[in-house]
Design a protein around this motif. Structure first.
Motif, PDB file in Angstrom:
ATOM      1  N   ILE A   1      -8.922   2.300   2.563  1.00  0.00           N
ATOM      2  CA  ILE A   1      -8.917   3.763   2.686  1.00  0.00           C
ATOM      3  C   ILE A   1      -7.486   4.290   2.781  1.00  0.00           C
ATOM      4  CG2 ILE A   1      -9.667   5.720   4.085  1.00  0.00           C
ATOM      5  CD1 ILE A   1     -11.938   4.325   2.624  1.00  0.00           C
ATOM      6  N   THR A   2      -6.630   3.553   3.473  1.00  0.00           N
ATOM      7  CA  THR A   2      -5.227   3.950   3.589  1.00  0.00           C
ATOM      8  C   THR A   2      -4.549   3.954   2.220  1.00  0.00           C
ATOM      9  OG1 THR A   2      -5.160   2.971   5.814  1.00  0.00           O
ATOM     10  CG2 THR A   2      -3.044   3.418   4.745  1.00  0.00           C
ATOM     11  N   LEU A   3      -4.813   2.933   1.433  1.00  0.00           N
ATOM     12  CA  LEU A   3      -4.232   2.851   0.089  1.00  0.00           C
ATOM     13  C   LEU A   3      -4.756   3.972  -0.806  1.00  0.00           C
ATOM     14  CD1 LEU A   3      -4.459  -1.014  -0.399  1.00  0.00           C
ATOM     15  CD2 LEU A   3      -2.354   0.312  -0.133  1.00  0.00           C
ATOM     16  N   VAL A   4      -6.052   4.229  -0.717  1.00  0.00           N
ATOM     17  CA  VAL A   4      -6.640   5.310  -1.513  1.00  0.00           C
ATOM     18  C   VAL A   4      -6.005   6.650  -1.129  1.00  0.00           C
ATOM     19  CG1 VAL A   4      -8.742   6.646  -1.937  1.00  0.00           C
ATOM     20  CG2 VAL A   4      -8.821   4.156  -1.985  1.00  0.00           C
ATOM     21  N   ALA A   5      -5.831   6.872   0.166  1.00  0.00           N
ATOM     22  CA  ALA A   5      -5.228   8.131   0.629  1.00  0.00           C
ATOM     23  C   ALA A   5      -3.813   8.286   0.090  1.00  0.00           C
ATOM     24  CB  ALA A   5      -5.224   8.187   2.155  1.00  0.00           C
ATOM     25  N   GLY A   6      -3.061   7.184   0.042  1.00  0.00           N
ATOM     26  CA  GLY A   6      -1.729   7.230  -0.552  1.00  0.00           C
ATOM     27  C   GLY A   6      -1.778   7.623  -2.014  1.00  0.00           C
ATOM     28  N   GLY A   7      -2.767   7.092  -2.738  1.00  0.00           N
ATOM     29  CA  GLY A   7      -2.933   7.464  -4.142  1.00  0.00           C
ATOM     30  C   GLY A   7      -3.352   8.913  -4.317  1.00  0.00           C
ATOM     31  N   VAL A   8      -4.189   9.410  -3.414  1.00  0.00           N
ATOM     32  CA  VAL A   8      -4.662  10.790  -3.506  1.00  0.00           C
ATOM     33  C   VAL A   8      -3.503  11.774  -3.359  1.00  0.00           C
ATOM     34  CG1 VAL A   8      -6.024  12.575  -2.360  1.00  0.00           C
ATOM     35  CG2 VAL A   8      -7.037  10.338  -2.785  1.00  0.00           C
ATOM     36  N   ILE A   9      -2.612  11.549  -2.392  1.00  0.00           N
ATOM     37  CA  ILE A   9      -1.521  12.517  -2.219  1.00  0.00           C
ATOM     38  C   ILE A   9      -0.575  12.493  -3.422  1.00  0.00           C
ATOM     39  CG2 ILE A   9      -1.678  12.395   0.291  1.00  0.00           C
ATOM     40  CD1 ILE A   9       1.085  10.965   0.230  1.00  0.00           C
ATOM     41  N   ALA A  10      -0.503  11.332  -4.093  1.00  0.00           N
ATOM     42  CA  ALA A  10       0.268  11.285  -5.341  1.00  0.00           C
ATOM     43  C   ALA A  10      -0.441  12.094  -6.421  1.00  0.00           C
ATOM     44  CB  ALA A  10       0.466   9.845  -5.792  1.00  0.00           C
ATOM     45  N   GLY A  11      -1.777  11.969  -6.482  1.00  0.00           N
ATOM     46  CA  GLY A  11      -2.547  12.734  -7.455  1.00  0.00           C
ATOM     47  C   GLY A  11      -2.499  14.227  -7.208  1.00  0.00           C
ATOM     48  N   LEU A  12      -2.297  14.617  -5.957  1.00  0.00           N
ATOM     49  CA  LEU A  12      -2.211  16.040  -5.609  1.00  0.00           C
ATOM     50  C   LEU A  12      -0.786  16.591  -5.756  1.00  0.00           C
ATOM     51  CD1 LEU A  12      -4.493  16.093  -2.435  1.00  0.00           C
ATOM     52  CD2 LEU A  12      -5.078  16.862  -4.738  1.00  0.00           C
ATOM     53  N   GLY A  13       0.147  15.717  -6.123  1.00  0.00           N
ATOM     54  CA  GLY A  13       1.514  16.168  -6.380  1.00  0.00           C
ATOM     55  C   GLY A  13       2.467  16.067  -5.211  1.00  0.00           C
ATOM     56  N   TYR A  14       2.042  15.435  -4.110  1.00  0.00           N
ATOM     57  CA  TYR A  14       2.917  15.302  -2.944  1.00  0.00           C
ATOM     58  C   TYR A  14       3.824  14.075  -3.029  1.00  0.00           C
ATOM     59  CZ  TYR A  14      -0.047  18.808  -0.708  1.00  0.00           C
ATOM     60  OH  TYR A  14      -0.728  19.959  -0.403  1.00  0.00           O
ATOM     61  N   ALA A  15       3.579  13.190  -3.983  1.00  0.00           N
ATOM     62  CA  ALA A  15       4.369  11.969  -4.110  1.00  0.00           C
ATOM     63  C   ALA A  15       4.284  11.482  -5.552  1.00  0.00           C
ATOM     64  CB  ALA A  15       3.854  10.897  -3.145  1.00  0.00           C
ATOM     65  N   ASN A  16       5.174  10.576  -5.906  1.00  0.00           N
ATOM     66  CA  ASN A  16       5.145   9.922  -7.216  1.00  0.00           C
ATOM     67  C   ASN A  16       4.279   8.678  -7.110  1.00  0.00           C
ATOM     68  OD1 ASN A  16       6.230   7.702  -9.101  1.00  0.00           O
ATOM     69  ND2 ASN A  16       7.078   9.571  -9.999  1.00  0.00           N
ATOM     70  N   VAL A  17       3.300   8.530  -7.980  1.00  0.00           N
ATOM     71  CA  VAL A  17       2.337   7.437  -7.846  1.00  0.00           C
ATOM     72  C   VAL A  17       2.985   6.070  -7.994  1.00  0.00           C
ATOM     73  CG1 VAL A  17       1.635   7.386 -10.292  1.00  0.00           C
ATOM     74  CG2 VAL A  17       0.021   6.644  -8.493  1.00  0.00           C
ATOM     75  N   HIS A  18       4.022   5.949  -8.841  1.00  0.00           N
ATOM     76  CA  HIS A  18       4.654   4.646  -9.037  1.00  0.00           C
ATOM     77  C   HIS A  18       5.497   4.256  -7.820  1.00  0.00           C
ATOM     78  CE1 HIS A  18       3.129   5.036 -13.036  1.00  0.00           C
ATOM     79  NE2 HIS A  18       3.904   6.072 -13.303  1.00  0.00           N
ATOM     80  N   ILE A  19       6.171   5.252  -7.226  1.00  0.00           N
ATOM     81  CA  ILE A  19       6.890   4.985  -5.979  1.00  0.00           C
ATOM     82  C   ILE A  19       5.893   4.655  -4.871  1.00  0.00           C
ATOM     83  CG2 ILE A  19       8.394   5.976  -4.204  1.00  0.00           C
ATOM     84  CD1 ILE A  19       9.711   7.649  -6.386  1.00  0.00           C
ATOM     85  N   MET A  20       4.762   5.377  -4.853  1.00  0.00           N
ATOM     86  CA  MET A  20       3.729   5.115  -3.862  1.00  0.00           C
ATOM     87  C   MET A  20       3.216   3.687  -3.984  1.00  0.00           C
ATOM     88  SD  MET A  20       2.013   6.129  -1.285  1.00  0.00           S
ATOM     89  CE  MET A  20       2.314   7.902  -1.261  1.00  0.00           C
ATOM     90  N   LEU A  21       3.025   3.223  -5.212  1.00  0.00           N
ATOM     91  CA  LEU A  21       2.564   1.848  -5.418  1.00  0.00           C
ATOM     92  C   LEU A  21       3.578   0.858  -4.849  1.00  0.00           C
ATOM     93  CD1 LEU A  21       0.597  -0.209  -6.562  1.00  0.00           C
ATOM     94  CD2 LEU A  21       1.771  -0.003  -8.768  1.00  0.00           C
ATOM     95  N   ALA A  22       4.860   1.103  -5.102  1.00  0.00           N
ATOM     96  CA  ALA A  22       5.902   0.212  -4.577  1.00  0.00           C
ATOM     97  C   ALA A  22       5.915   0.226  -3.051  1.00  0.00           C
ATOM     98  CB  ALA A  22       7.263   0.624  -5.130  1.00  0.00           C
ATOM     99  N   VAL A  23       5.810   1.427  -2.465  1.00  0.00           N
ATOM    100  CA  VAL A  23       5.821   1.558  -1.004  1.00  0.00           C
ATOM    101  C   VAL A  23       4.629   0.837  -0.391  1.00  0.00           C
ATOM    102  CG1 VAL A  23       5.544   3.213   0.904  1.00  0.00           C
ATOM    103  CG2 VAL A  23       7.146   3.702  -0.955  1.00  0.00           C
ATOM    104  N   THR A  24       3.452   1.009  -0.985  1.00  0.00           N
ATOM    105  CA  THR A  24       2.249   0.374  -0.433  1.00  0.00           C
ATOM    106  C   THR A  24       2.303  -1.140  -0.585  1.00  0.00           C
ATOM    107  OG1 THR A  24       1.080   0.842  -2.523  1.00  0.00           O
ATOM    108  CG2 THR A  24       0.745   2.383  -0.697  1.00  0.00           C
ATOM    109  N   MET A  25       2.838  -1.629  -1.703  1.00  0.00           N
ATOM    110  CA  MET A  25       2.969  -3.084  -1.880  1.00  0.00           C
ATOM    111  C   MET A  25       3.862  -3.664  -0.789  1.00  0.00           C
ATOM    112  SD  MET A  25       1.317  -4.753  -4.286  1.00  0.00           S
ATOM    113  CE  MET A  25       2.385  -6.185  -4.409  1.00  0.00           C
TER     114      MET A  25
END
Length: 205
Positions: A36-60
């Protein structure tokens, strides 16, 4: 989905650092679902609050640092960390002795598949470190290989479902059910292997 919405709000307000810290807490065994935490990180990227590729790196990095932290705690503090209540409940002394032997035999497979076992990762990683049967770099390689499968799936699921919450909820449920199915199959396989080993010992006697 209430937890997901709360995490989305919190992450949107606090950015990558909040996602990273939440994943460290997940790795430490706190009752915060990693998926759920990972999904939430992806959602805020989808909503424009973050870059999804940077989010992927941060979550990894967050996932691997959290996992490595528990492994190293087990490695350095051994039996003391096994007295911690969440670990002790999952890994009592008798089971720990058996697990030592299992790590010697199936260490690689256990390290890889542990990432797909919700609620078991912390105990398995800590025990892996405490047994001293699995080296740190081998652990990190196997955990990283598994994370390269699981982490992008959850993050990009959140990213593509950011504006389709019903669709997202359906796929989260399917994903979680699949993980529990994998866990059930692995448990069944483990029981079969244990039964075969016990039968061989009784036949030899």
């Amino acid at each position: 989905m209430d937890l997901l919405e709360r995490l989305i709000t919190f992450f949107a307000e606090n950015g990558y650092e909040a996602v990273f810290m939440a994943l460290l807490l997940c790795g430490a065994g706190l009752p915060l679902p990693e998926d759920i935490t990972l999904v939430a990180g992806g959602v805020i990227a989808g909503l424009g609050y973050a870059n999804v590729h940077i989010m992927l790196a941060v979550t990894m990095v967050g996932v691997l640092v959290g996992d490595a932290g528990m492994f190293l705690l087990g490695h350095h503090y051994g039996t003391h960390i096994l007295q911690w209540k969440p670990i002790a409940w999952l890994m009592p002394p008798r089971r720990y002795v058996k697990v030592q032997d299992q790590f010697a035999r199936y260490g690689n497979r256990m390290m890889f598949f542990a990432r797909f076992l919700p609620g078991m990762r912390t105990a398995i990683y800590t025990t892996a470190g405490a047994t001293h049967r699995v080296g740190f770099w081998r652990f990190l390689l196997l955990d990283g290989a598994a994370a390269l499968i699981s982490v992008p799936i959850w993050v990009y699921l959140g990213y593509f479902g950011a504006n389709r919450r019903e669709w997202l909820g359906m796929w989260i449920q399917r994903g979680q059910n699949s993980l529990w199915l994998v866990a059930g199959v692995m448990l069944l396989v483990a029981l079969l292997l244990w039964w075969r080993q016990r039968r061989r010992r009784s036949d030899a006697a």
